[in-house]
Scaffold this motif. Sequence first.
Motif, PDB file in Angstrom:
ATOM      1  N   GLN B 107      31.256  22.248 -88.246  1.00  0.00           N
ATOM      2  CA  GLN B 107      31.421  22.865 -86.940  1.00  0.00           C
ATOM      3  C   GLN B 107      30.608  22.056 -85.940  1.00  0.00           C
ATOM      4  OE1 GLN B 107      32.290  26.736 -86.244  1.00  0.00           O
ATOM      5  NE2 GLN B 107      33.864  25.871 -87.568  1.00  0.00           N
ATOM      6  N   TRP B 108      31.218  21.874 -84.755  1.00  0.00           N
ATOM      7  CA  TRP B 108      30.549  21.088 -83.734  1.00  0.00           C
ATOM      8  C   TRP B 108      29.971  21.971 -82.640  1.00  0.00           C
ATOM      9  CZ3 TRP B 108      29.840  15.792 -83.516  1.00  0.00           C
ATOM     10  CH2 TRP B 108      30.559  15.023 -84.436  1.00  0.00           C
ATOM     11  N   THR B 109      28.861  21.525 -82.069  1.00  0.00           N
ATOM     12  CA  THR B 109      28.352  22.159 -80.858  1.00  0.00           C
ATOM     13  C   THR B 109      27.454  21.175 -80.119  1.00  0.00           C
ATOM     14  OG1 THR B 109      27.422  24.175 -79.934  1.00  0.00           O
ATOM     15  CG2 THR B 109      26.263  23.222 -81.827  1.00  0.00           C
ATOM     16  N   ILE B 110      26.848  21.662 -79.037  1.00  0.00           N
ATOM     17  CA  ILE B 110      25.927  20.809 -78.293  1.00  0.00           C
ATOM     18  C   ILE B 110      24.502  21.259 -78.579  1.00  0.00           C
ATOM     19  CG2 ILE B 110      25.065  20.325 -75.948  1.00  0.00           C
ATOM     20  CD1 ILE B 110      27.912  20.045 -75.027  1.00  0.00           C
ATOM     21  N   ALA B 111      23.631  20.328 -78.814  1.00  0.00           N
ATOM     22  CA  ALA B 111      22.213  20.637 -78.953  1.00  0.00           C
ATOM     23  C   ALA B 111      21.497  20.134 -77.713  1.00  0.00           C
ATOM     24  CB  ALA B 111      21.648  19.964 -80.202  1.00  0.00           C
ATOM     25  N   VAL B 112      20.666  21.006 -77.118  1.00  0.00           N
ATOM     26  CA  VAL B 112      19.905  20.633 -75.931  1.00  0.00           C
ATOM     27  C   VAL B 112      18.430  20.634 -76.321  1.00  0.00           C
ATOM     28  CG1 VAL B 112      19.405  21.186 -73.523  1.00  0.00           C
ATOM     29  CG2 VAL B 112      21.655  21.746 -74.500  1.00  0.00           C
ATOM     30  N   ASP B 113      17.786  19.501 -76.234  1.00  0.00           N
ATOM     31  CA  ASP B 113      16.407  19.330 -76.689  1.00  0.00           C
ATOM     32  C   ASP B 113      16.211  19.919 -78.085  1.00  0.00           C
ATOM     33  OD1 ASP B 113      15.529  17.865 -74.538  1.00  0.00           O
ATOM     34  OD2 ASP B 113      14.941  19.614 -73.364  1.00  0.00           O
ATOM     35  N   GLY B 114      17.187  19.715 -78.927  1.00  0.00           N
ATOM     36  CA  GLY B 114      17.053  20.140 -80.316  1.00  0.00           C
ATOM     37  C   GLY B 114      17.585  21.534 -80.610  1.00  0.00           C
ATOM     38  N   TRP B 117      23.659  25.249 -79.191  1.00  0.00           N
ATOM     39  CA  TRP B 117      24.351  26.391 -78.606  1.00  0.00           C
ATOM     40  C   TRP B 117      24.809  27.309 -79.740  1.00  0.00           C
ATOM     41  CZ3 TRP B 117      28.144  23.734 -74.576  1.00  0.00           C
ATOM     42  CH2 TRP B 117      27.408  23.347 -73.446  1.00  0.00           C
ATOM     43  N   GLU B 118      24.855  28.624 -79.419  1.00  0.00           N
ATOM     44  CA  GLU B 118      25.309  29.594 -80.424  1.00  0.00           C
ATOM     45  C   GLU B 118      26.753  29.338 -80.824  1.00  0.00           C
ATOM     46  OE1 GLU B 118      23.705  33.154 -80.971  1.00  0.00           O
ATOM     47  OE2 GLU B 118      22.021  31.731 -80.831  1.00  0.00           O
ATOM     48  N   GLU B 119      27.584  29.142 -79.801  1.00  0.00           N
ATOM     49  CA  GLU B 119      29.020  28.966 -80.045  1.00  0.00           C
ATOM     50  C   GLU B 119      29.253  27.662 -80.796  1.00  0.00           C
ATOM     51  OE1 GLU B 119      31.754  30.706 -79.114  1.00  0.00           O
ATOM     52  OE2 GLU B 119      31.095  32.110 -77.559  1.00  0.00           O
ATOM     53  N   LYS B 120      30.123  27.759 -81.800  1.00  0.00           N
ATOM     54  CA  LYS B 120      30.475  26.544 -82.549  1.00  0.00           C
ATOM     55  C   LYS B 120      31.967  26.275 -82.383  1.00  0.00           C
ATOM     56  CE  LYS B 120      26.370  26.598 -84.620  1.00  0.00           C
ATOM     57  NZ  LYS B 120      25.375  26.565 -83.587  1.00  0.00           N
ATOM     58  N   PHE B 121      32.337  25.021 -82.568  1.00  0.00           N
ATOM     59  CA  PHE B 121      33.725  24.631 -82.281  1.00  0.00           C
ATOM     60  C   PHE B 121      34.261  23.699 -83.360  1.00  0.00           C
ATOM     61  CE2 PHE B 121      31.199  25.267 -78.517  1.00  0.00           C
ATOM     62  CZ  PHE B 121      31.918  26.245 -77.834  1.00  0.00           C
ATOM     63  N   GLY B 152      27.089  26.726 -72.781  1.00  0.00           N
ATOM     64  CA  GLY B 152      27.233  27.441 -74.045  1.00  0.00           C
ATOM     65  C   GLY B 152      28.215  28.588 -74.009  1.00  0.00           C
ATOM     66  N   ALA B 153      28.691  28.985 -72.812  1.00  0.00           N
ATOM     67  CA  ALA B 153      29.628  30.099 -72.727  1.00  0.00           C
ATOM     68  C   ALA B 153      31.050  29.563 -72.560  1.00  0.00           C
ATOM     69  CB  ALA B 153      29.275  30.996 -71.547  1.00  0.00           C
ATOM     70  N   VAL B 154      31.974  30.175 -73.306  1.00  0.00           N
ATOM     71  CA  VAL B 154      33.354  29.686 -73.300  1.00  0.00           C
ATOM     72  C   VAL B 154      34.147  30.414 -72.229  1.00  0.00           C
ATOM     73  CG1 VAL B 154      35.421  29.386 -74.722  1.00  0.00           C
ATOM     74  CG2 VAL B 154      33.158  29.297 -75.781  1.00  0.00           C
ATOM     75  N   TRP B 155      34.967  29.667 -71.480  1.00  0.00           N
ATOM     76  CA  TRP B 155      35.862  30.285 -70.502  1.00  0.00           C
ATOM     77  C   TRP B 155      36.828  31.224 -71.227  1.00  0.00           C
ATOM     78  CZ3 TRP B 155      37.975  25.966 -66.694  1.00  0.00           C
ATOM     79  CH2 TRP B 155      36.949  25.606 -65.794  1.00  0.00           C
ATOM     80  N   SER B 156      37.261  32.287 -70.515  1.00  0.00           N
ATOM     81  CA  SER B 156      38.210  33.204 -71.149  1.00  0.00           C
ATOM     82  C   SER B 156      39.605  32.586 -71.232  1.00  0.00           C
ATOM     83  CB  SER B 156      38.261  34.517 -70.369  1.00  0.00           C
ATOM     84  OG  SER B 156      38.655  34.241 -69.040  1.00  0.00           O
ATOM     85  N   ASN B 157      39.960  31.743 -70.257  1.00  0.00           N
ATOM     86  CA  ASN B 157      41.252  31.067 -70.325  1.00  0.00           C
ATOM     87  C   ASN B 157      41.245  30.019 -71.426  1.00  0.00           C
ATOM     88  OD1 ASN B 157      43.271  31.769 -68.197  1.00  0.00           O
ATOM     89  ND2 ASN B 157      41.452  31.516 -66.902  1.00  0.00           N
ATOM     90  N   ILE B 158      42.319  30.012 -72.215  1.00  0.00           N
ATOM     91  CA  ILE B 158      42.462  28.924 -73.183  1.00  0.00           C
ATOM     92  C   ILE B 158      43.662  28.080 -72.773  1.00  0.00           C
ATOM     93  CG2 ILE B 158      41.362  30.079 -75.133  1.00  0.00           C
ATOM     94  CD1 ILE B 158      44.176  30.853 -76.043  1.00  0.00           C
ATOM     95  N   PHE B 159      43.667  26.845 -73.197  1.00  0.00           N
ATOM     96  CA  PHE B 159      44.685  25.919 -72.693  1.00  0.00           C
ATOM     97  C   PHE B 159      45.386  25.199 -73.837  1.00  0.00           C
ATOM     98  CE2 PHE B 159      41.046  26.167 -69.785  1.00  0.00           C
ATOM     99  CZ  PHE B 159      41.656  26.797 -68.703  1.00  0.00           C
TER     100      PHE B 159
END
Lengths: 215, 439, 464
Positions: B107-114, B117-121, B152-159
Amino acid sequence: MYEFARGPLVWIALLVFAGGCLYRLVWMVRAAKQDKVVIPYMSWKYGLRSLLHWIVPFASRNMRLHPVMTVVTFVFHICLLLTPIFLLAHNVLWQQSWGVSWWSLPSRLADVMTVAVMAGGIFFIGRRLRLPEVRNVTDYSDYLLIAVVLAPFVTGFIASQQWFAYRTMVILHMWTGALMLMAIPFTRLSHMLYFIFTRMYMGSEFGAVRNAKDW
Amino acid sequence: MDDLMETLGAIKTTVAVNSASVGDTWDWETAEKRIADLLEIRGRFAEVHEVTVSADGEKIAAPVKTDDGNFTACVNGEVWPEMFELLWYLKFSPDGKLTALTKSDDQWTIAVDGECWEEKFEYIWNTQFSADGKVIAAQAKREMDYLIVVNGAVWSNIFVSTRGLAVSNDGRKVAAVVQAVPLKEADIFGFLEGTWTLAVNDKKWDRNFINVYRPTISPDGRHVAAEVRLDICEYTVATDGEPWQQRFGCVWEPLFRGNQSLLAPVRVDGNWTLAENGRLIWKGAYNQLWYQRFSPDGSRIAAVVSPAFGKWTIAVDDKLWKKTYNDAVLEPFFSPDGRRVAAIVKDQNRWTIAVDGIPWTETFDMVWNPVFSPDGNDVIAKVNKNGRFTIALNGRAWRRDFEAVWEPVFSPDGTKVLVKAVEDGKYYRRVVPIQELMG
Amino acid sequence: MVEKAGSQAAQAVADPEIETKAKKIRPEQMVKDPGLDETIKRLTPEQIESVIKRVLTKETAARLRVYLDTCVHCGLCAEACHTYLSRDRDPEYSPVAKVKNTLWEIVKRKGKVDGEFLKNASRIAFTECAVCRRCSMYCPFGIDIAYLLIVVRRILNLLYVVPAYLQDTTNSHAVTMNQMWVQEDEWIDTLQWQEEEARMEMAKARIPLDKEGADIMYSVIAPEPKILAQLINYMAQIMTVAGMDWTMPATDGWDNSNMAMYSGDFETMGRVERQHYETAFRLKVKKIVMGECGHAFRGAAYDGPKWLVWKHPPVPLIHAVEFYYDLLKTGTIKIAKKFPEPTTVQDPCNIVRGKGLGKKLRYVMNALCEDFRDVNPRLEHNYCCMAGGGTINCGPPWTRSRMVSNKVKAEQFKATGAKIIVTPCHNCHSGIEQLVSFYKLGMHVKFISEILVECMEVPQHLKV
Ligand code: HEM
Ligand code: HEM
Ligand code: SF4
Ligand code: SF4
């Protein structure tokens, strides 16, 4: 009739020919500027390199693939260009009109060259009738064009041989000669004008831009 | 040593620093800081990938692979505690936070200063920042849906798909080029109906277009514009979903001048010129025109143009620089006072910089963007020659050179230059008086 | 889309003899293609006329006019065209006949042509001419017939009368800046996956992504990540052995292919090429090395820059063949053992007529292969694969017609007696695979990189 043909007609023909050629060349340069890439791509070195390979017989592969055509077309074109310029009869007329003259072809040779042009023309007609890939892109205008080119040679030849109605033939000759001259800038005979440029452009694009040969 | 060079080769600052306004709070006193020993770091790990330096030069980071095959980020010699299956795309935000794209448990996400983010992709990419670094946005994918993620927050619209992302300076607007309507395979008719639009802060424009390209946001963050394609060969620019009345053979990316005026290069009858809110404002008809840029007060416009086939230069307010270049001219930069313009130019495969139409005499294997001093009198740039890197000042390369250099920054008073460089395998942050660079 | 439907086409005709096979098929029959059949229903005469007028007066000038005026209808260009030669000298397939059936009529009728005419013109311009430019080497005037047919394509593009598969490919370019609707994440993901694959073969092999300041940006065409991903890992191995400082972009601009160039959508073509070079500018690379593809070279080296008005690529563009040549010639990469099987080669038009790389290609072939068997005719005079120029991208409906149109190519390969055909071009590769199966040549088609990876000497410290 003779007087008109001998006098004004020659003038008109030469003026239309020269003016027409000039016009077509100026038009071409203008259009070339509009066609942004043409002038910047032109290269003397590669343009001339290509030209050389296409004015020397058998220097290109396609000429080697069509040996008969190559021989005929070279003979045809060389005779076509040289005969009228170095013809004694023409020289005499120039001498009379403008006081200029130059070396003339021996009349025997001139006859042979004239016949060569006619033979070439007949060969081209035969090609158009016989070869499917040529027939397919041929229409009446192609025959007409060959006729226009051959006419002064046929009439001039008949006149010079004095076979019949010499005076009529000479008049006819002058008219057809004039017609041919005037046709050059305004028909596909303008290939005479454009050959150098289309060839040099393709040579430049192949050589200078694409590092390749085009023969 | 070759390995080291490879690591040092990647040189990246997260924001282009081209004016003197940045750096007010940075340390302009300490002449030299040795920040990290890259050779030592290299010795510690199985692999050290491309290094990145923060804008203020205080931090240097690289993805590292440990002996047990895990990845993490190493900042100034210290590693993040967490280990990942993969970690790449290290980017410093303008305010100095270090971000990375990380993969754990597939699972991928962004790490900021280590911190992840909670959300994984399923996948995440293209990290973008607001000018102050407070907003971090990215494109992501989850179960075939394409998403936009902001802090870290996902938009409600998906594309159906997304392409391109823009964040306003203040971070209040995030815009993304999105495919709103699915398209069957090889549906050439549905395509012409228009399947693409722009989504701004999780809300789609009302209208779809055949294509939407390169969104841009006004400085105050209120308006969003982009290139749009209306027919097979009919393009224009749309602001907040409304296309200009005028249509063109082609357009390139628009840019706001101030908050109301939008300028874009447009193609009319085979030539390019400049349009403002749809009206043509330049008389010049150029073979090419792009990268329109404005002086800080918006009064002057510079753009890259081609006055003749294969010839490139800069036009300032529709007036050409005298000299043209055969290879390329890149985006123009105004001095902070708007008086002067500089751009990277290239001729016969040699790079240099031209200022107000006059090229530097020295040429380089590569040059980076020109940077004006606050008073506009001096221009500096990172340059590369014969495999070594240095700073050039007004056309002359500094006598010292380095294994790696990052783009230089003027101090707010213009007397000093921040030089971030690697020497003998060690990374130094130096504050160099401008006189020194002249020597 | 590079379609791989050759085997289906081959099954339709079981006869193993090349001669008889080609004769049986009457390709003149119109194939069904919604890009032609449906689009013409939407056109009005006014629209057709105005588009034609626009192209003939505003978008073209000297070349079009002078070529049309100069052509003496001599038919000498026929000899050049593989479609004409392959179809037993069917005069309708000579280059000049293709112009006659399209442009001559359009000009003569001043644009007053109908949908059926355009449909036929579309078939000719898109599926029967690969714009390979061999004919401009055979016309005594050097008339660029391929250019004339591209003008026809331009008209057809503006009217949207383009074979559907090709149009879809162009639409992909317009949306994604790549040829095969590859999504941004799929691209990066594929590179990361191929890096792993490369590491199974070679220690420390890497694909440095988006590395600013690298010497080389390596760009590929979309079929690589989409269906031939291993080629990317081969290149990673080659770069690693050669010790190159290289990168691949993690953004759009990685795809150097350009089918918009061939469908006549020059705006999209320009946009794609701009993206490619802007990516190179952004990454601050000194040159771009591109994979084994011919049309992509043409798009990136000439047609794209030309439309954007660069006289030459703003960043030097090195085709893979030239890159391999340099590596082998300088000894940067050495050959451990030569490839043993009898091998021949396809000269891709766009790098041989397009860049004169024929001799370098032969150097590479001889350096790699024990038994290299050259083709005849060769170099600039080689026959086109009849897959390039966007023809293969016209998709399965047209495959069979293309196969028939390239009998000479099959015969040429057969005559070499080789087992392997090397094709340093993606279109050639796919097209010749189809040809091999259609004419049951029993040969295999390979890229150079496949052989190079197999044969190159790998230094001890890079071995796994
Ligand atoms: C319009 C001006 C022309 C005039 C006034 C003119 C005049 C003449 C005259 C007086 C003769 C000599 C007849 C004789 O031997 O008694 C002649 C022969 C000839 N002319 Fe012209 N001519 C003209 C144009 C042309 C042109 C344009 C061509 C060809 C391109 C041409 C080709 C010939 C040829 C081939 C002969 C016969 C040569 C031979 O077999 O001896 N003439 N011309
Ligand atoms: C110096 C300039 C000229 C050059 C380089 C040139 C070249 C050519 C070439 C390359 C062809 C194509 C077919 C072939 O090879 O035969 C051709 C055909 C032809 N040329 Fe010329 N030409 C020139 C001048 C002329 C002139 C002045 C005329 C007559 C007024 C002429 C009459 C013809 C004719 C009638 C054909 C057509 C043959 C056919 O119908 O197949 N040419 N020329
Ligand atoms: S396929 Fe090649 S040789 Fe044939 S007409 Fe087209 S460009 Fe000319
Ligand atoms: S060879 Fe040239 S002049 Fe002759 S028919 Fe072909 S295009 Fe026309």
